[in-house]
Design a protein around this motif. Sequence first.
Motif, PDB file in Angstrom:
ATOM      1  N   ASP A 278      47.690  31.586   4.516  1.00 32.98           N
ATOM      2  CA  ASP A 278      47.336  32.692   4.619  1.00 32.98           C
ATOM      3  C   ASP A 278      45.878  32.818   5.246  1.00 32.98           C
ATOM      4  N   THR A 279      45.583  33.537   6.258  1.00 33.18           N
ATOM      5  CA  THR A 279      44.253  33.689   7.045  1.00 33.18           C
ATOM      6  C   THR A 279      43.154  33.779   6.308  1.00 33.18           C
ATOM      7  N   ARG A 280      43.197  34.610   5.442  1.00 32.75           N
ATOM      8  CA  ARG A 280      41.993  34.806   4.516  1.00 32.75           C
ATOM      9  C   ARG A 280      41.792  33.705   3.503  1.00 32.75           C
TER      10      ARG A 280
ATOM     11  N   ILE B 168      42.493  30.494   4.100  1.00 31.24           N
ATOM     12  CA  ILE B 168      42.030  29.441   4.984  1.00 31.24           C
ATOM     13  C   ILE B 168      40.613  29.393   5.018  1.00 31.24           C
ATOM     14  N   TYR B 169      39.972  30.517   5.616  1.00 32.79           N
ATOM     15  CA  TYR B 169      38.675  30.778   5.999  1.00 32.79           C
ATOM     16  C   TYR B 169      37.658  30.989   4.572  1.00 32.79           C
ATOM     17  N   ASN B 170      38.318  31.419   3.362  1.00 34.31           N
ATOM     18  CA  ASN B 170      37.456  31.510   2.310  1.00 34.31           C
ATOM     19  C   ASN B 170      37.349  30.111   1.835  1.00 34.31           C
TER      20      ASN B 170
ATOM     21  N   THR C 287      29.971  27.119   8.847  1.00 37.37           N
ATOM     22  CA  THR C 287      28.776  27.544   8.850  1.00 37.37           C
ATOM     23  C   THR C 287      27.932  26.697   9.758  1.00 37.37           C
ATOM     24  N   ARG C 288      27.018  27.142  10.803  1.00 39.37           N
ATOM     25  CA  ARG C 288      26.288  26.181  11.650  1.00 39.37           C
ATOM     26  C   ARG C 288      25.356  27.270  12.426  1.00 39.37           C
ATOM     27  N   ASP C 289      24.205  26.591  13.001  1.00 38.09           N
ATOM     28  CA  ASP C 289      23.505  27.300  13.886  1.00 38.09           C
ATOM     29  C   ASP C 289      23.173  26.660  15.195  1.00 38.09           C
TER      30      ASP C 289
ATOM     31  N   ALA D 180      34.406  26.331  24.602  1.00 41.09           N
ATOM     32  CA  ALA D 180      34.763  27.907  24.725  1.00 41.09           C
ATOM     33  C   ALA D 180      33.279  28.742  24.767  1.00 41.09           C
ATOM     34  N   ARG D 181      32.706  28.297  23.392  1.00 45.98           N
ATOM     35  CA  ARG D 181      31.657  29.622  23.194  1.00 45.98           C
ATOM     36  C   ARG D 181      30.653  29.868  24.238  1.00 45.98           C
ATOM     37  N   PRO D 182      29.795  28.810  24.946  1.00 43.15           N
ATOM     38  CA  PRO D 182      29.023  29.026  25.739  1.00 43.15           C
ATOM     39  C   PRO D 182      29.303  29.891  27.002  1.00 43.15           C
TER      40      PRO D 182
ATOM     41  N   LEU E 270      34.720  41.392  16.660  1.00 44.01           N
ATOM     42  CA  LEU E 270      35.810  41.466  15.458  1.00 44.01           C
ATOM     43  C   LEU E 270      36.398  40.061  15.066  1.00 44.01           C
ATOM     44  N   GLY E 271      36.230  39.569  13.773  1.00 42.05           N
ATOM     45  CA  GLY E 271      36.664  38.364  13.318  1.00 42.05           C
ATOM     46  C   GLY E 271      35.362  37.622  13.691  1.00 42.05           C
ATOM     47  N   CYS E 272      34.337  37.930  13.011  1.00 42.94           N
ATOM     48  CA  CYS E 272      33.249  37.403  13.331  1.00 42.94           C
ATOM     49  C   CYS E 272      32.877  35.992  12.804  1.00 42.94           C
ATOM     50  N   GLY E 273      33.665  35.752  11.617  1.00 45.61           N
ATOM     51  CA  GLY E 273      33.517  34.582  10.903  1.00 45.61           C
ATOM     52  C   GLY E 273      32.040  34.555  10.191  1.00 45.61           C
ATOM     53  N   GLU E 274      31.356  33.579  10.301  1.00 45.21           N
ATOM     54  CA  GLU E 274      30.179  33.351   9.377  1.00 45.21           C
ATOM     55  C   GLU E 274      28.936  33.760  10.530  1.00 45.21           C
TER      56      GLU E 274
ATOM     57  N   ILE F 194      32.795  41.990  11.818  1.00 40.72           N
ATOM     58  CA  ILE F 194      33.676  42.370  11.044  1.00 40.72           C
ATOM     59  C   ILE F 194      34.731  41.226  10.604  1.00 40.72           C
ATOM     60  N   ASP F 195      34.862  40.771   9.275  1.00 41.68           N
ATOM     61  CA  ASP F 195      35.825  39.670   9.005  1.00 41.68           C
ATOM     62  C   ASP F 195      36.567  40.090   7.872  1.00 41.68           C
ATOM     63  N   ILE F 196      37.841  39.286   7.867  1.00 39.17           N
ATOM     64  CA  ILE F 196      38.694  39.467   6.629  1.00 39.17           C
ATOM     65  C   ILE F 196      38.285  38.381   5.460  1.00 39.17           C
ATOM     66  N   SER F 197      37.508  37.384   5.711  1.00 44.50           N
ATOM     67  CA  SER F 197      37.153  36.523   4.738  1.00 44.50           C
ATOM     68  C   SER F 197      35.672  36.761   3.894  1.00 44.50           C
TER      69      SER F 197
ATOM     70  N   VAL G 231      33.032  43.363   5.474  1.00 48.05           N
ATOM     71  CA  VAL G 231      34.450  42.599   5.434  1.00 48.05           C
ATOM     72  C   VAL G 231      35.464  43.561   5.437  1.00 48.05           C
ATOM     73  N   GLY G 232      36.597  43.113   6.173  1.00 44.47           N
ATOM     74  CA  GLY G 232      37.532  44.258   6.561  1.00 44.47           C
ATOM     75  C   GLY G 232      38.864  43.327   7.146  1.00 44.47           C
ATOM     76  N   ASP G 233      40.002  43.744   6.954  1.00 46.59           N
ATOM     77  CA  ASP G 233      41.212  43.549   7.586  1.00 46.59           C
ATOM     78  C   ASP G 233      41.639  44.279   8.993  1.00 46.59           C
ATOM     79  N   LEU G 234      41.317  43.754   9.956  1.00 47.60           N
ATOM     80  CA  LEU G 234      41.393  44.330  11.162  1.00 47.60           C
ATOM     81  C   LEU G 234      42.829  44.836  11.642  1.00 47.60           C
ATOM     82  N   ARG G 235      43.795  44.225  10.806  1.00 47.47           N
ATOM     83  CA  ARG G 235      45.179  44.606  11.048  1.00 47.47           C
ATOM     84  C   ARG G 235      45.350  46.009  10.307  1.00 47.47           C
TER      85      ARG G 235
ATOM     86  N   ALA H  28      35.958  39.206  20.748  1.00 48.22           N
ATOM     87  CA  ALA H  28      36.973  38.894  19.574  1.00 48.22           C
ATOM     88  C   ALA H  28      37.027  37.405  19.722  1.00 48.22           C
ATOM     89  N   VAL H  29      36.431  36.427  19.321  1.00 43.61           N
ATOM     90  CA  VAL H  29      36.408  34.975  19.610  1.00 43.61           C
ATOM     91  C   VAL H  29      37.352  34.318  18.673  1.00 43.61           C
ATOM     92  N   PHE H  30      38.522  33.994  19.030  1.00 37.02           N
ATOM     93  CA  PHE H  30      39.674  33.301  18.545  1.00 37.02           C
ATOM     94  C   PHE H  30      40.098  34.088  17.309  1.00 37.02           C
ATOM     95  N   LEU H  31      40.288  35.625  17.580  1.00 37.95           N
ATOM     96  CA  LEU H  31      40.787  36.389  16.383  1.00 37.95           C
ATOM     97  C   LEU H  31      42.261  36.551  16.761  1.00 37.95           C
TER      98      LEU H  31
HETATM   99  C1  LIG Z   1      38.311  30.815  14.233  1.00 36.23           C
HETATM  100  S1  LIG Z   1      37.513  31.738  13.448  1.00 36.23           S
HETATM  101  C2  LIG Z   1      36.434  32.460  14.552  1.00 36.23           C
HETATM  102  C3  LIG Z   1      35.143  33.056  13.887  1.00 36.23           C
HETATM  103  C4  LIG Z   1      34.154  33.527  14.994  1.00 36.23           C
HETATM  104  N1  LIG Z   1      34.674  34.369  15.827  1.00 36.23           N
HETATM  105  C5  LIG Z   1      33.533  32.350  15.756  1.00 36.23           C
HETATM  106  O1  LIG Z   1      33.798  32.489  16.723  1.00 36.23           O
HETATM  107  O2  LIG Z   1      32.710  31.637  15.029  1.00 36.23           O
HETATM  108  C6  LIG Z   1      38.566  33.298  13.218  1.00 36.23           C
HETATM  109  C7  LIG Z   1      38.206  34.273  12.181  1.00 36.23           C
HETATM  110  O3  LIG Z   1      39.026  35.348  12.325  1.00 36.23           O
HETATM  111  C8  LIG Z   1      38.854  36.106  11.207  1.00 36.23           C
HETATM  112  N2  LIG Z   1      40.206  36.912  10.820  1.00 36.23           N
HETATM  113  C9  LIG Z   1      41.525  36.623  11.155  1.00 36.23           C
HETATM  114  N3  LIG Z   1      42.435  37.398  11.057  1.00 36.23           N
HETATM  115  C10 LIG Z   1      41.578  38.648  10.723  1.00 36.23           C
HETATM  116  C11 LIG Z   1      41.999  40.047  10.324  1.00 36.23           C
HETATM  117  N4  LIG Z   1      43.056  40.421  10.429  1.00 36.23           N
HETATM  118  N5  LIG Z   1      40.912  40.920  10.219  1.00 36.23           N
HETATM  119  C12 LIG Z   1      39.790  40.410  10.209  1.00 36.23           C
HETATM  120  N6  LIG Z   1      39.351  39.075  10.263  1.00 36.23           N
HETATM  121  C13 LIG Z   1      40.221  38.218  10.740  1.00 36.23           C
HETATM  122  C14 LIG Z   1      38.956  34.746  10.114  1.00 36.23           C
HETATM  123  O4  LIG Z   1      38.796  35.121   8.917  1.00 36.23           O
HETATM  124  C15 LIG Z   1      38.032  33.909  10.894  1.00 36.23           C
HETATM  125  O5  LIG Z   1      36.664  33.930  10.405  1.00 36.23           O
END
Ligand SMILES: C[S@@+](CC[C@H](N)C(=O)[O-])C[C@H]1O[C@@H](n2cnc3c(N)ncnc32)[C@H](O)[C@@H]1O
Length: 254
Positions: free
Chosen positions: A6-8, A10-12, A19-21, A31-33, A50-54, A72-75, A98-102, A117-120
């Motif tokens: 489950d996604t939540r 995994i990320y919890n 976590t990184r700066d 990818a990110r640059p 969307l799916g901002c992670g940390e 916004i992130d689900i975790s 915190v929110g589930d974008l689905r 939305a980076v890898f969401l």
């Molecule tokens: C690969 S990580 C990328 C995090 C961030 N975008 C980055 O580039 O560092 C994917 C993120 O999407 C979030 N995520 C996945 N499904 C989600 C959902 N339905 N709603 C909100 N966040 C979600 C995860 O919790 C995770 O933090």
Amino acid sequence: MTMTQDTRQIYNAQAGQWTRDEPVLLSDYSARPFLLEMCEPIAGCSILDLGCGEGYVSRELMKRKAKRTLGIDISENMIESARKQQLNEPYEGLEYAVGDLREEDDLCVESFDLVVAVFLFNYMTLSETRRTLQRAFSVLESGGRLVFAVPHPALPFLKEDKFPFYFDATGGYFSGRDQRFAGEIWRRDGSPVKVQCVHKTIEDYFRCLKDAGFRLMPDVHELKINDEHVKQDPKFFGPLLDLPLHLAFEIEKQ
Ligand SMILES: C[S@@+](CC[C@H](N)C(=O)[O-])C[C@H]1O[C@@H](n2cnc3c(N)ncnc32)[C@H](O)[C@@H]1O
């Protein structure tokens, strides 16, 4: 075979590893640059992450003078980590939720110049991706842009299941659609981080954008590592030379 989870959860469970700066994960180099470059011009923009992670990307956007970023992130643990970093090094205009974008019917009441939305979407099925893209479209100002990246849909079928990035494909390129592939991406310090990919084809992403209401042609990039990466660390980046790693889209709302 790696198990999917489950996604939540995994990320919890692995918020600490994200976590990184500064660049740490393979995708912080591959990818990110490039995505941040695609987001330009950023200065003065109000941005929804969307799916901002940390918050790595949200903070990078603020460093580039965004006016406001809402992540916004689900975790809960990823958001807790994002908020802790915001306490240590605050950016005015940066907020997290915190929110589930689905499930969010109203993503938020405001509108944005840029949605990222980076890898969401690799955590969403085809129908969830379509719905989330529709919502992203609805919160964009006219003339606003969406920038997103997903693992390259061909990668699980081209690459062996090993260091430093892979997805374990179950099914073929077409028959594997909507199947959840487990995978891992490595940090430069040698530790793997668990990731997943709900497989979609390249055509699926184009169709979802069209169904969401986007009408203009997207700018699409197949992201890869380059010679500079390999020169910097041949052992880490070398195995990926010549492979399509990520697919990045930038598209404008008319
Ligand atoms: C690969 S990580 C990328 C995090 C961030 N975008 C980055 O580039 O560092 C994917 C993120 O999407 C979030 N995520 C996945 N499904 C989600 C959902 N339905 N709603 C909100 N966040 C979600 C995860 O919790 C995770 O933090």
